[in-house]
Structure formats: C-alpha cells, structure tokens
Motif scaffolding. Structure first.
Motif, mmCIF file in Angstrom:
data_model
loop_
_atom_site.group_PDB
_atom_site.id
_atom_site.type_symbol
_atom_site.label_atom_id
_atom_site.label_comp_id
_atom_site.label_asym_id
_atom_site.label_seq_id
_atom_site.Cartn_x
_atom_site.Cartn_y
_atom_site.Cartn_z
ATOM 1 N N THR A 68 0.865 -1.122 -0.052
ATOM 2 C CA THR A 68 0.085 -0.080 0.086
ATOM 3 C C THR A 68 0.837 1.276 0.085
ATOM 4 O OG1 THR A 68 -1.612 -1.157 1.192
ATOM 5 C CG2 THR A 68 -2.012 1.262 1.138
ATOM 6 N N ILE A 69 0.575 2.107 -1.157
ATOM 7 C CA ILE A 69 1.584 3.142 -1.058
ATOM 8 C C ILE A 69 0.597 4.452 -0.705
ATOM 9 C CG2 ILE A 69 3.017 4.694 -2.738
ATOM 10 C CD1 ILE A 69 2.778 1.739 -4.494
ATOM 11 N N GLY A 70 1.226 5.240 0.256
ATOM 12 C CA GLY A 70 0.715 6.430 0.813
ATOM 13 C C GLY A 70 -1.034 6.444 0.462
ATOM 14 N N GLN A 71 -1.541 7.583 0.095
ATOM 15 C CA GLN A 71 -3.023 7.757 0.036
ATOM 16 C C GLN A 71 -3.471 6.914 -1.133
ATOM 17 O OE1 GLN A 71 -4.701 9.101 2.587
ATOM 18 N NE2 GLN A 71 -2.623 9.520 3.153
ATOM 19 N N ASP A 72 -3.160 5.505 -1.083
ATOM 20 C CA ASP A 72 -3.742 4.753 -2.268
ATOM 21 C C ASP A 72 -5.349 4.897 -2.435
ATOM 22 O OD1 ASP A 72 -4.997 2.405 -3.488
ATOM 23 O OD2 ASP A 72 -3.185 1.545 -2.823
ATOM 24 N N PRO A 73 -5.624 5.177 -3.787
ATOM 25 C CA PRO A 73 -7.113 5.350 -4.031
ATOM 26 C C PRO A 73 -8.062 4.320 -3.732
ATOM 27 C CG PRO A 73 -5.634 5.151 -6.188
ATOM 28 C CD PRO A 73 -4.755 5.237 -4.883
ATOM 29 N N SER A 141 5.915 1.867 11.228
ATOM 30 C CA SER A 141 4.465 2.133 11.257
ATOM 31 C C SER A 141 3.995 3.090 10.187
ATOM 32 C CB SER A 141 4.052 2.926 12.507
ATOM 33 O OG SER A 141 4.925 3.837 12.906
ATOM 34 N N HIS A 142 5.214 3.730 9.850
ATOM 35 C CA HIS A 142 4.858 4.887 8.468
ATOM 36 C C HIS A 142 5.309 4.403 7.295
ATOM 37 C CE1 HIS A 142 9.102 4.957 9.573
ATOM 38 N NE2 HIS A 142 9.287 6.218 9.005
ATOM 39 N N GLU A 143 5.210 3.072 6.991
ATOM 40 C CA GLU A 143 5.762 2.684 5.818
ATOM 41 C C GLU A 143 4.911 2.902 4.678
ATOM 42 O OE1 GLU A 143 5.333 -1.962 4.024
ATOM 43 O OE2 GLU A 143 6.362 -1.868 5.835
ATOM 44 N N ALA A 144 3.741 3.298 4.434
ATOM 45 C CA ALA A 144 3.200 3.483 3.445
ATOM 46 C C ALA A 144 3.462 5.021 2.713
ATOM 47 C CB ALA A 144 1.680 3.626 3.630
ATOM 48 N N GLU A 145 4.041 5.973 3.929
ATOM 49 C CA GLU A 145 4.667 7.168 3.438
ATOM 50 C C GLU A 145 5.741 7.056 2.748
ATOM 51 O OE1 GLU A 145 2.778 6.528 6.365
ATOM 52 O OE2 GLU A 145 1.073 7.681 6.077
ATOM 53 N N LEU A 147 7.002 4.473 1.164
ATOM 54 C CA LEU A 147 6.845 3.947 -0.206
ATOM 55 C C LEU A 147 6.329 5.068 -1.103
ATOM 56 C CD1 LEU A 147 5.383 0.419 0.668
ATOM 57 C CD2 LEU A 147 7.686 0.952 -0.302
ATOM 58 N N ALA A 148 5.529 6.083 -0.578
ATOM 59 C CA ALA A 148 4.705 7.190 -1.448
ATOM 60 C C ALA A 148 5.960 7.952 -1.681
ATOM 61 C CB ALA A 148 3.800 7.918 -0.538
ATOM 62 N N ALA A 149 6.984 8.166 -0.977
ATOM 63 C CA ALA A 149 8.035 9.336 -1.562
ATOM 64 C C ALA A 149 9.215 8.711 -2.213
ATOM 65 C CB ALA A 149 8.679 9.842 -0.025
ATOM 66 N N ALA A 150 8.897 7.340 -2.550
ATOM 67 C CA ALA A 150 10.012 6.758 -3.275
ATOM 68 C C ALA A 150 9.695 6.673 -4.835
ATOM 69 C CB ALA A 150 10.207 5.087 -2.891
ATOM 70 N N GLY A 151 10.799 6.744 -5.558
ATOM 71 C CA GLY A 151 10.457 6.802 -6.911
ATOM 72 C C GLY A 151 10.133 5.364 -7.464
ATOM 73 N N ASP A 152 10.216 4.444 -6.968
ATOM 74 C CA ASP A 152 10.188 3.011 -7.221
ATOM 75 C C ASP A 152 9.638 2.256 -6.024
ATOM 76 O OD1 ASP A 152 9.816 0.274 -8.230
ATOM 77 O OD2 ASP A 152 11.556 0.309 -9.620
ATOM 78 N N GLU A 154 8.110 -0.510 -5.248
ATOM 79 C CA GLU A 154 8.484 -1.822 -5.022
ATOM 80 C C GLU A 154 9.883 -2.180 -4.973
ATOM 81 O OE1 GLU A 154 7.652 -6.225 -5.422
ATOM 82 O OE2 GLU A 154 6.383 -4.574 -5.107
ATOM 83 N N ARG A 155 10.600 -1.322 -5.481
ATOM 84 C CA ARG A 155 12.152 -1.762 -5.332
ATOM 85 C C ARG A 155 12.671 -1.026 -4.240
ATOM 86 N NH1 ARG A 155 16.853 0.416 -9.515
ATOM 87 N NH2 ARG A 155 18.631 -0.312 -8.335
ATOM 88 N N GLU A 156 12.174 0.023 -3.494
ATOM 89 C CA GLU A 156 12.309 0.431 -2.176
ATOM 90 C C GLU A 156 11.993 -0.620 -1.036
ATOM 91 O OE1 GLU A 156 13.494 3.731 0.722
ATOM 92 O OE2 GLU A 156 13.786 3.232 -1.563
ATOM 93 N N TYR A 157 10.963 -1.172 -1.503
ATOM 94 C CA TYR A 157 10.250 -2.124 -0.317
ATOM 95 C C TYR A 157 11.228 -3.361 -0.219
ATOM 96 C CZ TYR A 157 7.625 -4.957 2.346
ATOM 97 O OH TYR A 157 7.005 -5.761 3.659
ATOM 98 N N VAL A 158 11.736 -3.850 -1.459
ATOM 99 C CA VAL A 158 12.566 -5.244 -1.640
ATOM 100 C C VAL A 158 13.799 -4.765 -1.097
ATOM 101 C CG1 VAL A 158 13.285 -6.693 -3.225
ATOM 102 C CG2 VAL A 158 11.032 -6.198 -3.323
#
Length: 199
Positions: A68-73, A141-145, A147-152, A154-158
């Motif tokens: 889940t990335i940031g404010q996922d629609p 706990s702020h993981e979604a935020e 990820l939202a700030a990352a350019g990629d 999925e890559r940031e997570y992995v």
C-alpha cells in the motif's frame, strides 16, 4: 508454553471485550462499500506453513499492488480510519486464538516476499509464530508514507525496507521472552494511544 497460554488468554478476553466494537466496525465496512467485511490473504507462518490472515477490509475490491503506497485510491472512507487507528488488525485476535499467530512476533509476509529472504534469516524468523506487532512493525509504522516518497516503491520495499524489517524480526526471534512481549505490547498500545490523542 507460557507464551502460548498468554496469547490464548489475552486474545480470548480481547475478543469478548471488543465484541461490540467489532460488530460496529463490521457493519460500517459493509455499509461503506460493496464487498466482504473481512480481508483474507495468504501469508507465510511458523515453519513456512501458509495460513490465511484476517483483517477488516479497508479497500475497494479491485486489482492492485501487494504493497500500500501513501493515499492509495483504493482505500475506502471507513478504511482510512481503520488504517490510522490500526483497528483493521483486530480480527487477527482470532488468528492468535486459533494458533496461526501470536500477539507478538515477526509480521507475516506474503509468499512472494518470503521467497526473497536469505536462507539463514528465513529459518530464524519462521522458527516462531508470526505476530500482530513486533519491533519492525513499530519501526515502520509509517511504511506507506515511505513508499509514497520513493521513486520506485516496489524496489524501495524489496531493497531497503524488507531487509531492515527482516533484521529487526530476526533479532526479536533470537531474544524473545514473555517480558519482551509485554514491553512490545505496551509500546504498541502507547504508540496507538498517542497517535489518537494527537489527531
């Protein structure tokens, strides 16, 4: 044995005490958007055994990424509050009661990401029951935020977030005790209460 007994007693009491709240949330989720009340997803549990994790559904039923990335629609109105308050995790008390999870333990991942674990860390992390909270859950706990700030995302997570979480989870698994679990539960409750008071 003491850990499992504590899990059973705490989860059982929690489900009884929170039953009215759980029913209210279930009704809200059901009325807010079409779809099931509960979200079920396969995760990897103790000794690599798969199980279905239970959460209150916080998104519309449609295809999307695993993270889940940031404010996922896809997030619903009820889902936004449930995610902020972490009340979407409450059905996992049932997963604790049935023995698939513990109150405290490494957060369970989907098979796709577990396949990326280095073998030594995989064995260490999966030697214990996965949990509702652990040091990695508190640290990210702020993981979604993030990820939202990352350019990629999925890559940031992995490449960044997953290895950091895995290291924290492995350290927990090596040092776990009932005293450690109680401290992490209090830290988690304190973090959640503080978050609500500052909103």
């Amino acid at each position: 044995m003491a850990k499992r007994l504590f899990d059973v007693l705490a989860a059982g009491i929690g489900l009884l005490v929170l039953a009215p709240l759980l029913l209210l949330i279930a009704a809200w989720v059901r009325l807010d958007s079409p779809g099931p009340v509960l979200f079920r997803q396969e995760r990897v549990g103790r000794h690599g055994r798969p199980f279905l994790i239970h959460k209150f559904r916080t998104m519309r039923v449609e295809p999307g990424p695993l993270i889940t990335i940031g404010q996922d629609p896809r997030i619903t109105r009820s889902g936004a509050w449930l995610r902020r308050s972490k009340c979407d995790e409450l059905p996992q008390l049932w997963d604790v009661l049935r023995g698939a999870m513990s109150l405290v333990g490494p957060r369970p991942e989907v098979p796709r990401y577990v396949a990326l674990y280095p073998p030594a860390l995989r064995d260490q992390v999966l030697a214990v029951r996965p949990g509702i909270t652990d040091p990695a859950a508190l640290a990210f706990s702020h993981e979604a935020e993030l990820l939202a700030a990352a350019g990629d995302p999925e890559r940031e997570y992995v490449e960044v977030i997953l290895p950091a979480k895995l290291a924290l989870s492995a350290r927990y698994a090596a040092e776990a005790s009932l005293a450690t679990d109680l401290r992490l539960i209090l830290q988690t409750l304190g973090r959640l209460l503080g978050r609500q008071l500052t909103r």
